[in-house]
Design a protein around this motif. Structure first.
Motif, PDB file in Angstrom:
ATOM      1  N   SER A  90     -15.052  49.299 -31.100  1.00  0.00           N
ATOM      2  CA  SER A  90     -14.421  48.132 -31.697  1.00  0.00           C
ATOM      3  C   SER A  90     -14.422  48.287 -33.212  1.00  0.00           C
ATOM      4  O   SER A  90     -15.242  49.016 -33.777  1.00  0.00           O
ATOM      5  CB  SER A  90     -15.187  46.855 -31.298  1.00  0.00           C
ATOM      6  OG  SER A  90     -14.728  45.729 -32.023  1.00  0.00           O
ATOM      7  N   ARG A  91     -13.513  47.588 -33.832  1.00  0.00           N
ATOM      8  CA  ARG A  91     -13.507  47.540 -35.305  1.00  0.00           C
ATOM      9  C   ARG A  91     -14.693  46.728 -35.809  1.00  0.00           C
ATOM     10  O   ARG A  91     -15.153  46.924 -36.932  1.00  0.00           O
ATOM     11  CB  ARG A  91     -12.197  46.920 -35.789  1.00  0.00           C
ATOM     12  CG  ARG A  91     -12.105  46.742 -37.304  1.00  0.00           C
ATOM     13  CD  ARG A  91     -10.705  46.301 -37.708  1.00  0.00           C
ATOM     14  NE  ARG A  91     -10.611  46.059 -39.149  1.00  0.00           N
ATOM     15  CZ  ARG A  91     -10.577  44.844 -39.689  1.00  0.00           C
ATOM     16  NH1 ARG A  91     -10.617  43.775 -38.916  1.00  0.00           N
ATOM     17  NH2 ARG A  91     -10.478  44.695 -40.992  1.00  0.00           N
ATOM     18  N   HIS A  99     -23.588  50.888 -42.968  1.00  0.00           N
ATOM     19  CA  HIS A  99     -23.106  52.228 -42.617  1.00  0.00           C
ATOM     20  C   HIS A  99     -22.289  52.163 -41.332  1.00  0.00           C
ATOM     21  O   HIS A  99     -22.522  51.323 -40.469  1.00  0.00           O
ATOM     22  CB  HIS A  99     -24.286  53.195 -42.433  1.00  0.00           C
ATOM     23  CG  HIS A  99     -25.219  52.788 -41.327  1.00  0.00           C
ATOM     24  ND1 HIS A  99     -25.037  53.163 -40.010  1.00  0.00           N
ATOM     25  CD2 HIS A  99     -26.333  52.021 -41.331  1.00  0.00           C
ATOM     26  CE1 HIS A  99     -25.999  52.657 -39.269  1.00  0.00           C
ATOM     27  NE2 HIS A  99     -26.799  51.956 -40.036  1.00  0.00           N
ATOM     28  N   TYR A 100     -21.324  53.065 -41.225  1.00  0.00           N
ATOM     29  CA  TYR A 100     -20.483  53.202 -40.040  1.00  0.00           C
ATOM     30  C   TYR A 100     -20.380  54.689 -39.697  1.00  0.00           C
ATOM     31  O   TYR A 100     -20.466  55.533 -40.588  1.00  0.00           O
ATOM     32  CB  TYR A 100     -19.082  52.637 -40.299  1.00  0.00           C
ATOM     33  CG  TYR A 100     -19.028  51.139 -40.443  1.00  0.00           C
ATOM     34  CD1 TYR A 100     -19.171  50.306 -39.332  1.00  0.00           C
ATOM     35  CD2 TYR A 100     -18.825  50.562 -41.696  1.00  0.00           C
ATOM     36  CE1 TYR A 100     -19.109  48.925 -39.476  1.00  0.00           C
ATOM     37  CE2 TYR A 100     -18.762  49.181 -41.841  1.00  0.00           C
ATOM     38  CZ  TYR A 100     -18.908  48.375 -40.724  1.00  0.00           C
ATOM     39  OH  TYR A 100     -18.856  47.005 -40.859  1.00  0.00           O
ATOM     40  N   PRO A 101     -20.225  55.038 -38.434  1.00  0.00           N
ATOM     41  CA  PRO A 101     -20.158  54.134 -37.280  1.00  0.00           C
ATOM     42  C   PRO A 101     -21.523  53.520 -36.982  1.00  0.00           C
ATOM     43  O   PRO A 101     -22.553  54.137 -37.248  1.00  0.00           O
ATOM     44  CB  PRO A 101     -19.686  55.052 -36.151  1.00  0.00           C
ATOM     45  CG  PRO A 101     -20.137  56.411 -36.565  1.00  0.00           C
ATOM     46  CD  PRO A 101     -20.036  56.452 -38.054  1.00  0.00           C
ATOM     47  N   LEU A 102     -21.494  52.304 -36.435  1.00  0.00           N
ATOM     48  CA  LEU A 102     -22.715  51.570 -36.124  1.00  0.00           C
ATOM     49  C   LEU A 102     -22.844  51.445 -34.617  1.00  0.00           C
ATOM     50  O   LEU A 102     -22.005  50.847 -33.951  1.00  0.00           O
ATOM     51  CB  LEU A 102     -22.671  50.177 -36.742  1.00  0.00           C
ATOM     52  CG  LEU A 102     -23.818  49.232 -36.366  1.00  0.00           C
ATOM     53  CD1 LEU A 102     -25.144  49.733 -36.925  1.00  0.00           C
ATOM     54  CD2 LEU A 102     -23.528  47.808 -36.838  1.00  0.00           C
ATOM     55  N   VAL A 130     -19.198  50.357 -33.310  1.00  0.00           N
ATOM     56  CA  VAL A 130     -18.158  49.747 -34.136  1.00  0.00           C
ATOM     57  C   VAL A 130     -17.936  50.589 -35.390  1.00  0.00           C
ATOM     58  O   VAL A 130     -18.868  51.206 -35.919  1.00  0.00           O
ATOM     59  CB  VAL A 130     -18.503  48.294 -34.541  1.00  0.00           C
ATOM     60  CG1 VAL A 130     -18.679  47.425 -33.307  1.00  0.00           C
ATOM     61  CG2 VAL A 130     -19.757  48.240 -35.400  1.00  0.00           C
ATOM     62  N   ALA A 131     -16.680  50.604 -35.825  1.00  0.00           N
ATOM     63  CA  ALA A 131     -16.303  51.293 -37.059  1.00  0.00           C
ATOM     64  C   ALA A 131     -14.893  50.867 -37.426  1.00  0.00           C
ATOM     65  O   ALA A 131     -14.044  50.733 -36.542  1.00  0.00           O
ATOM     66  CB  ALA A 131     -16.366  52.811 -36.894  1.00  0.00           C
ATOM     67  N   PRO A 132     -14.636  50.632 -38.706  1.00  0.00           N
ATOM     68  CA  PRO A 132     -13.263  50.297 -39.119  1.00  0.00           C
ATOM     69  C   PRO A 132     -12.270  51.373 -38.694  1.00  0.00           C
ATOM     70  O   PRO A 132     -11.146  51.067 -38.297  1.00  0.00           O
ATOM     71  CB  PRO A 132     -13.381  50.189 -40.646  1.00  0.00           C
ATOM     72  CG  PRO A 132     -14.805  49.818 -40.882  1.00  0.00           C
ATOM     73  CD  PRO A 132     -15.575  50.551 -39.825  1.00  0.00           C
ATOM     74  N   GLN A 133     -12.672  52.637 -38.788  1.00  0.00           N
ATOM     75  CA  GLN A 133     -11.883  53.751 -38.254  1.00  0.00           C
ATOM     76  C   GLN A 133     -12.388  54.035 -36.844  1.00  0.00           C
ATOM     77  O   GLN A 133     -13.424  54.681 -36.661  1.00  0.00           O
ATOM     78  CB  GLN A 133     -12.013  54.987 -39.143  1.00  0.00           C
ATOM     79  CG  GLN A 133     -11.390  54.839 -40.512  1.00  0.00           C
ATOM     80  CD  GLN A 133      -9.874  54.663 -40.435  1.00  0.00           C
ATOM     81  OE1 GLN A 133      -9.210  55.261 -39.601  1.00  0.00           O
ATOM     82  NE2 GLN A 133      -9.336  53.828 -41.316  1.00  0.00           N
ATOM     83  N   LEU A 159      -5.696  56.525 -33.493  1.00  0.00           N
ATOM     84  CA  LEU A 159      -6.448  56.929 -32.314  1.00  0.00           C
ATOM     85  C   LEU A 159      -5.496  57.076 -31.135  1.00  0.00           C
ATOM     86  O   LEU A 159      -4.817  56.120 -30.750  1.00  0.00           O
ATOM     87  CB  LEU A 159      -7.528  55.892 -31.974  1.00  0.00           C
ATOM     88  CG  LEU A 159      -8.349  56.175 -30.719  1.00  0.00           C
ATOM     89  CD1 LEU A 159      -9.174  57.454 -30.884  1.00  0.00           C
ATOM     90  CD2 LEU A 159      -9.265  54.995 -30.401  1.00  0.00           C
ATOM     91  N   SER A 160      -5.412  58.288 -30.563  1.00  0.00           N
ATOM     92  CA  SER A 160      -4.591  58.497 -29.381  1.00  0.00           C
ATOM     93  C   SER A 160      -5.195  57.744 -28.211  1.00  0.00           C
ATOM     94  O   SER A 160      -6.417  57.587 -28.111  1.00  0.00           O
ATOM     95  CB  SER A 160      -4.507  59.991 -29.041  1.00  0.00           C
ATOM     96  OG  SER A 160      -3.747  60.674 -30.000  1.00  0.00           O
ATOM     97  N   ARG A 161      -4.330  57.301 -27.328  1.00  0.00           N
ATOM     98  CA  ARG A 161      -4.797  56.568 -26.161  1.00  0.00           C
ATOM     99  C   ARG A 161      -4.050  57.049 -24.928  1.00  0.00           C
ATOM    100  O   ARG A 161      -2.899  57.515 -25.009  1.00  0.00           O
ATOM    101  CB  ARG A 161      -4.662  55.055 -26.358  1.00  0.00           C
ATOM    102  CG  ARG A 161      -3.257  54.478 -26.439  1.00  0.00           C
ATOM    103  CD  ARG A 161      -2.517  54.774 -27.744  1.00  0.00           C
ATOM    104  NE  ARG A 161      -3.249  54.428 -28.949  1.00  0.00           N
ATOM    105  CZ  ARG A 161      -3.110  53.243 -29.560  1.00  0.00           C
ATOM    106  NH1 ARG A 161      -2.276  52.333 -29.075  1.00  0.00           N
ATOM    107  NH2 ARG A 161      -3.755  52.999 -30.659  1.00  0.00           N
TER     108      ARG A 161
END
Length: 337
Positions: A90-91, A99-102, A130-133, A159-161
Motif C-alpha cells: 500500500s502507499r 523510512h520506506y519501505p516500512l 507500505v511505500a509511496p513507490q 508497477l506492472s500488474r
C-alpha cells in the motif's frame, strides 16, 4: 468545502455550474496528464517494475473510499484458505514514516503506516509493506510470498500488474462522470473496459459486475474485546471517518440502531482522546467503524465499540476471480521452473 465538492460530484449541486469556469479547464488538464502518464508506460517510454510473483491491483477510478479495503481482506483470506502465502502493499496514505519501505509489525501505528494497512495486517495476519513507490514495497515482499495484493494503486503505472480489479460504489457509482476537480473521476469510465474484474459494492450490480455486500458482524468493545449484538447497544453516538460516512450510519439503522448523534470526519483524520471524549458525552456508547478503531485503540474508553464488516461476493463470479489468480500463479510457477 469538502461537503460542497461531494454534492457537486454526486448530487449535481448547482454550485457546480458556478465553479465550472475554473474546474472545467483544470479537469481537461488533469485528464491530459493522466492519459499521458499511462501512455508513457504503455509505449515503453517509462519502465514499470515487474515482480517475480503475480500482482493483483484492487483500485477504483473515483476519488474517495468505496470498499476497496474489505475486498483486499476478502481476497487475502480466500487465497490463504487455498494455501497461498499472500502479501499486501500500500502507499500508506495518511501515515508518515521516517523510512520506506516500512514493514508493519504489531507495534506499527496508523500515524506511521496509515489506517488501512494497519487494519489489513490485524485482520489477516498477512505481511503488509507500505511505500509511496509501491515497487519498493513489492521488492521487500516478492521473494517470500506467492501473490501480492495492492490496496489501491490502479493509477500507479510504475508497477506492472497481472490482474486489475475495480471496486465501484453501487449507490453513488461515478457521480457526474467528470474528471477531477469537476467530478470524482481519476480516469474516464472508458478505463473500465480494460480491467479484468468489476466489483459493485452495494446497490444493483450492472451486467458484467460482481455483486458485493458488506455484512456487519457483532459489535466489538475496543477495551475488553467483548462481542455484543448491535441491537443491545442503545443511546449510542456514531462516528465515521471513512470515504462515505452515510454508508456506516445507514448500516447502523438497518441493524436497529438509531444514534442520538452521527458525526462525520474526513477520511484518514487522526483522532485525539479529548475530541472523542467530548463526543461520547452525547450518549451512553460511542460506536465507530473498524477503520476508525485502529486509530483509537491506544486511548480507547470502556464504552467505545466498533462494527466489523465482512465482504460477501456473488457466485460463481467470485470463484472465477479466485481461479484466475490461481491460474496466473501457476503460470508464474511454470515459467520459473
Amino acid at each position: 468545502m469538502a461537503n460542497l465538492i461531494e454534492k457537486i460530484w454526486f448530487e449535481r449541486h448547482p454550485a457546480g455550474w458556478a465553479l465550472a469556469p475554473v474546474f472545467w479547464p483544470l479537469s481537461k488538464l488533469f485528464g491530459w496528464l493522466s492519459r499521458s502518464r499511462r501512455q508513457a508506460y504503455q509505449n515503453g517510454k517509462k519502465q514499470a517494475y515487474r515482480a517475480c510473483v503475480p500482482v493483483v491491483v484492487v483500485g477504483n477510478i473515483t476519488a474517495g473510499g468505496n470498499g476497496k479495503t474489505p475486498v483486499v481482506i476478502w481476497l487475502v483470506e480466500q487465497l490463504q484458505a487455498q494455501g497461498m502465502k499472500v502479501g499486501v502493499v500500500s502507499r500508506g496514505y495518511g501515515g508518515k514514516s521516517a523510512h520506506y519501505p516500512l514493514r508493519l509489525t504489531a507495534q506499527t501505528t496508523t500515524a506511521e503506516a496509515g489506517d488501512e494497512p494497519v487494519l489489513i495486517a490485524r485482520r489477516t495476519g498477512a505481511p503488509v509493506v507500505v511505500a509511496p513507490q509501491r515497487s519498493e514495497a513489492v521488492k521487500m515482499l516478492e521473494n517470500e510470498v506467492d501473490v501480492i495484493i495492492t490496496d489501491d494503486g490502479l493509477q500507479h503505472y510504475a508497477l506492472s500488474r497481472d490482474i486489475e480489479i475495480v471496486v465501484i460504489d453501487g449507490k453513488r457509482r461515478f457521480g457526474n462522470a467528470m474528471l477531477i476537480p469537476m467530478g470524482p473521476l481519476r480516469e474516464t469510465c472508458d478505463r473500465l473496459k480494460d480491467v479484468d474484474f468489476l466489483i459493485c459494492n452495494g446497490g444493483d450490480a450492472k451486467p458484467g459486475e460482481i455483486s458485493m455486500q458488506l455484512e456487519p458482524e457483532m459489535m466489538v468493545n475496543l477495551v475488553t474485546g467483548e462481542h455484543r449484538p448491535a441491537e443491545r447497544l442503545q443511546d449510542v453516538v456514531a462516528m465515521a471517518g471513512i470515504g462515505h460516512p452515510p454508508r456506516f450510519f445507514a448500516t447502523l439503522n438497518a441493524l436497529g440502531l438509531t444514534p442520538v448523534h452521527c458525526q462525520s470526519f474526513p477520511d484518514h483524520q487522526p483522532y485525539t482522546v479529548e475530541a472523542l471524549s467530548e463526543l461520547e458525552k452525547l450518549g451512553q456508547h460511542l460506536v465507530m467503524t473498524e477503520k476508525d478503531a485502529v486509530k483509537c485503540q491506544d486511548f480507547a474508553q470502556p464504552n467505545w465499540w466498533y462494527l466489523p464488516v465482512r465482504a460477501r461476493l456473488s457466485e460463481p463470479e467470485s470463484t472465477e476471480l479466485l481461479n484466475q489468480i490461481k491460474k496466473v500463479k501457476e503460470e508464474y510457477g511454470s515459467s520459473s521452473a
